[in-house]
Design a protein around this motif. Structure first.
Motif, PDB file in Angstrom:
ATOM      1  N   THR A  36     -21.587   1.243  13.246  1.00 33.15           N
ATOM      2  CA  THR A  36     -21.371   2.494  14.207  1.00 33.15           C
ATOM      3  C   THR A  36     -21.931   2.177  15.679  1.00 33.15           C
ATOM      4  O   THR A  36     -23.031   1.892  15.889  1.00 33.15           O
ATOM      5  CB  THR A  36     -22.239   3.707  13.531  1.00 33.15           C
ATOM      6  OG1 THR A  36     -22.025   3.670  12.248  1.00 33.15           O
ATOM      7  CG2 THR A  36     -22.010   4.735  14.106  1.00 33.15           C
ATOM      8  N   VAL A  37     -20.894   2.438  16.558  1.00 36.34           N
ATOM      9  CA  VAL A  37     -21.101   2.170  17.967  1.00 36.34           C
ATOM     10  C   VAL A  37     -20.634   3.405  18.566  1.00 36.34           C
ATOM     11  O   VAL A  37     -19.178   3.449  18.598  1.00 36.34           O
ATOM     12  CB  VAL A  37     -20.497   0.811  18.594  1.00 36.34           C
ATOM     13  CG1 VAL A  37     -20.993   0.842  19.909  1.00 36.34           C
ATOM     14  CG2 VAL A  37     -21.232  -0.405  17.822  1.00 36.34           C
ATOM     15  N   PHE A  38     -21.374   4.136  19.371  1.00 37.61           N
ATOM     16  CA  PHE A  38     -20.795   5.169  20.067  1.00 37.61           C
ATOM     17  C   PHE A  38     -21.027   4.973  21.609  1.00 37.61           C
ATOM     18  O   PHE A  38     -21.976   4.682  22.004  1.00 37.61           O
ATOM     19  CB  PHE A  38     -21.614   6.274  19.748  1.00 37.61           C
ATOM     20  CG  PHE A  38     -20.930   7.710  20.346  1.00 37.61           C
ATOM     21  CD1 PHE A  38     -21.145   7.882  21.839  1.00 37.61           C
ATOM     22  CD2 PHE A  38     -20.341   8.882  19.682  1.00 37.61           C
ATOM     23  CE1 PHE A  38     -20.584   9.166  22.474  1.00 37.61           C
ATOM     24  CE2 PHE A  38     -19.983   9.816  20.214  1.00 37.61           C
ATOM     25  CZ  PHE A  38     -19.865  10.071  21.569  1.00 37.61           C
ATOM     26  N   TYR A  39     -19.723   4.780  22.118  1.00 37.81           N
ATOM     27  CA  TYR A  39     -19.804   4.384  23.837  1.00 37.81           C
ATOM     28  C   TYR A  39     -19.274   5.589  24.559  1.00 37.81           C
ATOM     29  O   TYR A  39     -18.092   6.062  24.154  1.00 37.81           O
ATOM     30  CB  TYR A  39     -19.282   3.044  24.022  1.00 37.81           C
ATOM     31  CG  TYR A  39     -18.901   2.747  25.671  1.00 37.81           C
ATOM     32  CD1 TYR A  39     -20.081   2.429  26.174  1.00 37.81           C
ATOM     33  CD2 TYR A  39     -17.653   3.140  25.972  1.00 37.81           C
ATOM     34  CE1 TYR A  39     -19.979   2.248  27.553  1.00 37.81           C
ATOM     35  CE2 TYR A  39     -17.750   2.996  27.602  1.00 37.81           C
ATOM     36  CZ  TYR A  39     -18.591   2.519  28.334  1.00 37.81           C
ATOM     37  OH  TYR A  39     -18.545   2.343  29.608  1.00 37.81           O
ATOM     38  N   VAL A  57     -27.804  -0.619  12.723  1.00 36.31           N
ATOM     39  CA  VAL A  57     -28.426   0.559  13.199  1.00 36.31           C
ATOM     40  C   VAL A  57     -27.264   1.121  13.972  1.00 36.31           C
ATOM     41  O   VAL A  57     -26.733   0.558  14.818  1.00 36.31           O
ATOM     42  CB  VAL A  57     -29.632   0.203  14.013  1.00 36.31           C
ATOM     43  CG1 VAL A  57     -30.092   1.323  15.047  1.00 36.31           C
ATOM     44  CG2 VAL A  57     -30.877  -0.560  13.126  1.00 36.31           C
ATOM     45  N   PRO A  58     -27.115   2.364  13.847  1.00 31.81           N
ATOM     46  CA  PRO A  58     -25.996   3.206  14.647  1.00 31.81           C
ATOM     47  C   PRO A  58     -26.484   3.123  15.961  1.00 31.81           C
ATOM     48  O   PRO A  58     -27.775   3.450  16.159  1.00 31.81           O
ATOM     49  CB  PRO A  58     -26.114   4.540  13.964  1.00 31.81           C
ATOM     50  CG  PRO A  58     -26.619   4.211  12.569  1.00 31.81           C
ATOM     51  CD  PRO A  58     -27.606   3.198  12.693  1.00 31.81           C
ATOM     52  N   VAL A  59     -25.591   3.053  17.195  1.00 24.22           N
ATOM     53  CA  VAL A  59     -26.050   2.626  18.468  1.00 24.22           C
ATOM     54  C   VAL A  59     -25.310   3.672  19.297  1.00 24.22           C
ATOM     55  O   VAL A  59     -24.170   3.601  19.364  1.00 24.22           O
ATOM     56  CB  VAL A  59     -26.287   1.347  18.700  1.00 24.22           C
ATOM     57  CG1 VAL A  59     -24.895   0.758  18.774  1.00 24.22           C
ATOM     58  CG2 VAL A  59     -26.758   1.142  20.281  1.00 24.22           C
ATOM     59  N   LYS A 101     -16.426  -7.309  27.335  1.00 22.30           N
ATOM     60  CA  LYS A 101     -16.845  -7.866  25.940  1.00 22.30           C
ATOM     61  C   LYS A 101     -16.477  -6.821  24.878  1.00 22.30           C
ATOM     62  O   LYS A 101     -17.091  -6.912  23.679  1.00 22.30           O
ATOM     63  CB  LYS A 101     -18.207  -8.152  25.880  1.00 22.30           C
ATOM     64  CG  LYS A 101     -18.831  -9.005  26.897  1.00 22.30           C
ATOM     65  CD  LYS A 101     -18.252 -10.846  26.311  1.00 22.30           C
ATOM     66  CE  LYS A 101     -18.825 -11.797  27.216  1.00 22.30           C
ATOM     67  NZ  LYS A 101     -18.875 -11.849  28.964  1.00 22.30           N
ATOM     68  N   LYS A 102     -15.826  -5.713  25.283  1.00 19.08           N
ATOM     69  CA  LYS A 102     -15.653  -4.588  24.309  1.00 19.08           C
ATOM     70  C   LYS A 102     -14.652  -5.070  23.049  1.00 19.08           C
ATOM     71  O   LYS A 102     -15.304  -4.542  22.017  1.00 19.08           O
ATOM     72  CB  LYS A 102     -14.737  -3.542  25.009  1.00 19.08           C
ATOM     73  CG  LYS A 102     -14.760  -2.389  24.226  1.00 19.08           C
ATOM     74  CD  LYS A 102     -13.944  -1.019  24.861  1.00 19.08           C
ATOM     75  CE  LYS A 102     -13.856   0.258  24.022  1.00 19.08           C
ATOM     76  NZ  LYS A 102     -12.805   1.055  24.665  1.00 19.08           N
ATOM     77  N   MET A 103     -13.909  -5.697  23.129  1.00 20.23           N
ATOM     78  CA  MET A 103     -13.071  -6.521  21.845  1.00 20.23           C
ATOM     79  C   MET A 103     -13.860  -7.000  21.054  1.00 20.23           C
ATOM     80  O   MET A 103     -13.815  -6.977  19.873  1.00 20.23           O
ATOM     81  CB  MET A 103     -12.051  -7.268  22.408  1.00 20.23           C
ATOM     82  CG  MET A 103     -10.668  -6.486  23.186  1.00 20.23           C
ATOM     83  SD  MET A 103      -9.425  -7.272  23.227  1.00 20.23           S
ATOM     84  CE  MET A 103      -8.985  -7.885  21.691  1.00 20.23           C
ATOM     85  N   ASP A 104     -15.001  -7.966  21.593  1.00 22.12           N
ATOM     86  CA  ASP A 104     -15.816  -8.567  20.666  1.00 22.12           C
ATOM     87  C   ASP A 104     -17.044  -7.571  20.021  1.00 22.12           C
ATOM     88  O   ASP A 104     -16.977  -7.729  18.829  1.00 22.12           O
ATOM     89  CB  ASP A 104     -16.697  -9.437  21.715  1.00 22.12           C
ATOM     90  CG  ASP A 104     -16.092 -10.681  22.231  1.00 22.12           C
ATOM     91  OD1 ASP A 104     -14.872 -10.863  21.781  1.00 22.12           O
ATOM     92  OD2 ASP A 104     -16.321 -11.141  23.376  1.00 22.12           O
ATOM     93  N   VAL A 105     -17.250  -6.559  20.616  1.00 23.95           N
ATOM     94  CA  VAL A 105     -18.119  -5.662  19.894  1.00 23.95           C
ATOM     95  C   VAL A 105     -17.387  -4.738  19.015  1.00 23.95           C
ATOM     96  O   VAL A 105     -17.943  -4.541  17.789  1.00 23.95           O
ATOM     97  CB  VAL A 105     -18.663  -4.540  21.170  1.00 23.95           C
ATOM     98  CG1 VAL A 105     -19.053  -3.234  20.250  1.00 23.95           C
ATOM     99  CG2 VAL A 105     -19.633  -5.196  21.951  1.00 23.95           C
ATOM    100  N   CYS A 123     -27.950  -4.315  16.997  1.00 24.12           N
ATOM    101  CA  CYS A 123     -27.914  -2.895  16.423  1.00 24.12           C
ATOM    102  C   CYS A 123     -26.653  -3.354  15.210  1.00 24.12           C
ATOM    103  O   CYS A 123     -27.074  -2.948  14.085  1.00 24.12           O
ATOM    104  CB  CYS A 123     -27.507  -1.846  17.075  1.00 24.12           C
ATOM    105  SG  CYS A 123     -28.881  -1.093  18.239  1.00 24.12           S
ATOM    106  N   ILE A 124     -25.989  -3.684  15.582  1.00 27.95           N
ATOM    107  CA  ILE A 124     -24.766  -3.927  14.522  1.00 27.95           C
ATOM    108  C   ILE A 124     -25.237  -4.785  13.346  1.00 27.95           C
ATOM    109  O   ILE A 124     -25.051  -4.551  12.318  1.00 27.95           O
ATOM    110  CB  ILE A 124     -23.249  -4.468  15.167  1.00 27.95           C
ATOM    111  CG1 ILE A 124     -22.861  -3.498  16.195  1.00 27.95           C
ATOM    112  CG2 ILE A 124     -22.303  -4.992  14.090  1.00 27.95           C
ATOM    113  CD1 ILE A 124     -21.621  -4.251  16.950  1.00 27.95           C
ATOM    114  N   GLU A 125     -25.830  -5.909  13.847  1.00 26.27           N
ATOM    115  CA  GLU A 125     -26.206  -6.995  12.710  1.00 26.27           C
ATOM    116  C   GLU A 125     -27.520  -6.213  11.739  1.00 26.27           C
ATOM    117  O   GLU A 125     -27.291  -6.738  10.521  1.00 26.27           O
ATOM    118  CB  GLU A 125     -26.833  -8.146  13.586  1.00 26.27           C
ATOM    119  CG  GLU A 125     -25.774  -9.241  14.095  1.00 26.27           C
ATOM    120  CD  GLU A 125     -26.414 -10.108  14.819  1.00 26.27           C
ATOM    121  OE1 GLU A 125     -27.527 -10.312  15.204  1.00 26.27           O
ATOM    122  OE2 GLU A 125     -25.495 -11.058  15.457  1.00 26.27           O
TER     123      GLU A 125
END
Length: 240
Positions: A96-99, A70-72, A82-86, A65-67
């Motif tokens: 745009t990443v909404f967790y 696409v907002p996810v 792996k959060k820091m990598d994201v 999605c990031i590449e």
């Protein structure tokens, strides 16, 4: 709105149904059986993706999605290592990443009550805090993401505890918050935060009656997300 579903298990199916009932179009439904189909999805035809897969698939889906810009919306838990990598990838691409560990409005209010209670109990060293969570037997990670969010909220607001630990046979050290994880069908989710003393106990509890509340929250966030940037949470959506 055009929505890509990443993860078509029980939650993905409810999300898909609710989204269509609200007038949205599902571009594709990707799961473990058709993961290769993701390569054929036209990102230009996707307004937002909703990711509810498995811990081992989540980072790959988020990265796609990031590449592809696409907002996810991400509801899968168990990938926080792996959060820091994201976060780095999201920032590098202005993505745009909404967790959220839980998309229920009630649970997110519960998070705030938990933090407030933790601050009130800061000086009450006669009480031992603990967390118990109950989920269905198909829940892969233990403790749940919701239980971890509750633990983090307690640790941030109560200096008596420095870390949390999954309860087991080993004794707990001083300053460690125990989390008990139970897997009982068909429970969609019950979380209890307790403070126990020799004199009395104080407990707060959230009990989910179905998965619909989680699914609807994810769809509402997906409707809100386009046009926003960065790593976002339910605090942004609910304006807490």
């Amino acid at each position: 709105m055009n929505i890509l579903i990443l993860g078509y298990g029980k939650m993905g199916k409810i999300i898909s149904q609710l989204a269509e009932e609200r007038g949205h179009r599902i571009v594709a439904k990707i799961n473990i059986d058709n993961v290769s189909d993701l390569a054929h999805v036209d990102a230009a035809d996707v307004d937002v993706a909703i990711e509810f897969s498995q811990p081992e698939s989540a980072v790959g889906n988020i990265t796609w999605c990031i590449e592809h810009r696409v907002p996810v919306v991400v509801g899968t838990t168990g990938w926080m290592d792996k959060k820091m990598d994201v976060e780095k990838a999201c920032k590098a691409t202005d993505g745009t990443v909404f967790y959220a560990s839980n998309f229920s409005i009630g649970v997110n209010i519960f998070f705030k009550v938990n933090a407030f209670l933790a601050s009130l109990m800061n000086e009450q060293d006669a009480y031992q805090a603990s967390i118990e969570e109950i989920h269905h037997t198909e829940k892969k990670d233990a403790p749940s993401g919701t239980a971890i969010s509750l633990a983090e909220g307690l640790l941030e607001n109560n200096r008596q505890y420095q870390s949390w630990q999954l309860a087991g046979d080993a004794p707990m050290s001083s300053g460690v918050l125990p989390i008990t994880a139970k897997r009982i069908d068909p429970a969609p989710g019950t979380h209890t935060v307790s403070y126990a003393s020799a004199i009395d106990d104080i407990s707060i509890r959230h009990t989910a009656h179905s998965r619909e509340g989680f699914a609807l929250g994810a769809v509402l966030v997906a409707e809100w997300l386009p046009g926003r940037k960065g790593m976002l949470t339910m605090n942004d959506f609910l304006k807490f």
